[in-house]
Design a protein around this motif. Structure first.
Motif, mmCIF file in Angstrom:
data_model
loop_
_atom_site.group_PDB
_atom_site.id
_atom_site.type_symbol
_atom_site.label_atom_id
_atom_site.label_comp_id
_atom_site.label_asym_id
_atom_site.label_seq_id
_atom_site.Cartn_x
_atom_site.Cartn_y
_atom_site.Cartn_z
ATOM 1 N N GLY A 47 0.800 -1.230 0.000
ATOM 2 C CA GLY A 47 0.000 0.000 0.000
ATOM 3 C C GLY A 47 0.826 1.270 0.000
ATOM 4 N N PHE B 203 2.019 2.993 2.480
ATOM 5 C CA PHE B 203 1.664 4.003 3.490
ATOM 6 C C PHE B 203 2.296 3.592 4.815
ATOM 7 C CE2 PHE B 203 -1.838 0.930 3.550
ATOM 8 C CZ PHE B 203 -2.025 0.691 4.905
ATOM 9 N N LYS C 8 -7.664 0.851 4.048
ATOM 10 C CA LYS C 8 -6.670 1.854 3.609
ATOM 11 C C LYS C 8 -5.972 1.396 2.332
ATOM 12 C CE LYS C 8 -3.637 5.236 4.364
ATOM 13 N NZ LYS C 8 -3.957 6.632 4.396
ATOM 14 N N SER D 193 -8.317 1.503 -0.626
ATOM 15 C CA SER D 193 -8.641 2.877 -1.035
ATOM 16 C C SER D 193 -7.492 3.462 -1.844
ATOM 17 C CB SER D 193 -8.956 3.757 0.173
ATOM 18 O OG SER D 193 -7.792 4.069 0.867
ATOM 19 N N LYS D 194 -6.268 3.081 -1.486
ATOM 20 C CA LYS D 194 -5.111 3.589 -2.245
ATOM 21 C C LYS D 194 -5.140 3.059 -3.672
ATOM 22 C CE LYS D 194 -1.787 5.619 0.159
ATOM 23 N NZ LYS D 194 -0.406 5.975 0.004
ATOM 24 N N TYR D 195 -5.447 1.753 -3.782
ATOM 25 C CA TYR D 195 -5.465 1.156 -5.113
ATOM 26 C C TYR D 195 -6.604 1.684 -5.969
ATOM 27 C CZ TYR D 195 -1.601 -1.945 -4.966
ATOM 28 O OH TYR D 195 -0.342 -2.405 -4.962
ATOM 29 N N SER E 53 -8.045 4.603 -5.735
ATOM 30 C CA SER E 53 -7.814 5.975 -6.172
ATOM 31 C C SER E 53 -6.752 6.010 -7.280
ATOM 32 C CB SER E 53 -7.442 6.880 -5.005
ATOM 33 O OG SER E 53 -6.231 6.460 -4.465
ATOM 34 N N ARG E 54 -5.788 5.057 -7.212
ATOM 35 C CA ARG E 54 -4.779 4.984 -8.265
ATOM 36 C C ARG E 54 -5.401 4.575 -9.605
ATOM 37 N NH1 ARG E 54 -0.034 1.578 -5.862
ATOM 38 N NH2 ARG E 54 -0.340 2.772 -3.967
#
Ligand code: ASP
Length: 404
Positions: free
Chosen positions: A244, A246, A395, A398-400, A402-403
């Motif tokens: 991720g 983060f 989390k 959500s990162k993936y 949005s990418r």
């Protein structure tokens, strides 16, 4: 100066820190003020009921809003597949960690151990697991708090709403979006009461169960605790960090209230309102992702439970003097994962679904009574791990998303 002092005081005595203090004070008073705190059950139950009260409407609304606000079925496929991939891989990783620990620790046979209490022998089967997915009467499922049923229904309902004409679609979606926000506001109010609720829950459990049993089963307890610790502080953060990209420890500080509540209530479902609140409002995770990944995760993604099931079976087998071969450990690997997926997000659910693992490798079901005395304490730790796993998943996904 006055203002600065006030800020420091506010930071120091925020709800999260007060909840942590409440846990410590709860344990101490459970041991030393047993006769007093045993009467706090009512307060603890009231707090728990407040959380449970909003859980079902919140699950319904959050899953609905999450799906209804996706732009296409493809988006849902994307989100769903990512969530499932995450749930399965982390559950497998957790069981593997548990099995490794047990093989390293190698339990010594315990001769003076007694069976405590009896367990209900309602075997948990694969058939029961499959049947548990489909509701026959959604109102009954809603009133009985059958989380998985509510999730399935609200997913289908949202998919159907996606096909409606624009005005109708907007009307229904706005309505449930409002319900969702109102529930989260209620969650915030309830969170403010958590230091009191948590103190009551913890001190009562410690007073009622006593910490003594932990000592007699120390090897087993240690194996579960080490396993959960490795999974929560090494495995899961590594996934967040490497995949991720983060900082999982910074994220932990933002969402820790949910983990403290999971620890205190031993219920992933009852913690859900808090998880959603901290994920969306404190960690800024997209509503679409949190609203889908967290409710589903609270019932199917239970890393802590999976790990504990594997360790528990291996422990009971060793007490009976049964040596489990590699093939049987592979069976444990799969059945423990299934048992965790099938466990509801309520206290001691893992203990019930464990019969699936016991039967699969031929260990007498009575053996479960061996580990009963410490189960409530281990439940706190595994539930905290379960919820932490869901939050890392939210989390990460959500990162993936949005990418993408
Ligand atoms: N209490 C756990 C949870 O709610 C389930 C279990 O018993 O392991 O996540």
């Amino acid at each position: 100066m006055e203002e600065k002092n006030k800020n420091v005081r506010n930071k120091l005595f925020n709800v999260e820190n007060l909840t942590l203090i409440a846990i410590v004070l709860g344990i101490i008073s459970g041991v030393y003020l047993k006769d007093v705190v045993i009467h706090l059950k009512l307060v603890g139950d009231a707090f728990l009921n407040l959380l449970k009260m909003i859980t079902i409407p919140l699950i319904f609304a959050s899953i609905f809003v999450s799906i209804a606000s996706l732009s296409s079925i493809n988006d849902l496929k994307n989100l769903g597949l990512k969530a499932l991939a995450y749930y399965f891989s982390t559950t497998f990783l957790a069981v593997l960690t548990g099995l490794l620990i047990v093989n390293i620790i190698n339990f010594e046979p315990i001769s003076n151990i007694g069976f405590s209490g009896t367990v209900e022998h309602k075997p948990f089967t694969l058939e029961a697991l499959l049947k548990s997915f489909i509701p026959s009467n959604i109102f009954k499922s809603l009133s009985e708090g059958k989380v998985l049923h509510v999730i399935i229904f609200s997913m289908l309902f949202a998919l159907a709403v996606l096909t409606l004409e624009k005005t109708k679609k907007e009307l229904i979606t706005n309505f449930f979006d409002g319900v969702n926000d109102a529930m989260l506001t209620m969650a915030k109010w309830i969170i403010n009461l958590s230091p009191i609720g948590v103190f009551a829950l913890i001190s009562y459990i410690v007073a009622e169960k006593g910490l003594g049993a932990i000592i007699s089963l120390w090897q087993y307890v240690l194996a579960v605790v080490i396993g959960l610790f490795i999974h929560a502080f090494i495995n899961l953060p590594a996934i967040g960090f490497i995949i991720g990209r983060f900082n999982p420890y910074k994220y932990f500080l933002k969402v820790k209230e949910a983990i403290l509540i999971a620890f205190s209530t031993s219920s992933s479902s009852a913690t859900l309102p808090v998880s959603l609140e901290v994920a969306e409002k404190k960690a800024g995770i997209d509503k679409k992702v949190a609203g889908f990944v967290l409710p589903l995760g609270a019932t199917v993604n239970m890393d802590g439970t999976a790990l504990y099931e594997a360790v528990a079976v291996m422990f009971v087998a060793s007490v009976y003097g049964i040596d489990l071969s590699l093939t049987q450990q592979i069976i444990i690997f799969f059945t423990a994962s299934l048992a965790a997926i099938g466990a509801a997000g309520i206290p001691s659910a893992g203990l019930v679904t464990m019969t699936l693992v016991f039967s699969a490798v031929g260990i007498p079901l009575e053996g479960i009574a061996l580990i009963l005395v410490v189960d409530r304490f281990l439940d706190m730790l595994r539930t905290a791990t379960n919820v932490w796993g869901d939050l890392i998943g939210a989390k990460l996904i959500s990162k993936y998303i949005s990418r993408d």
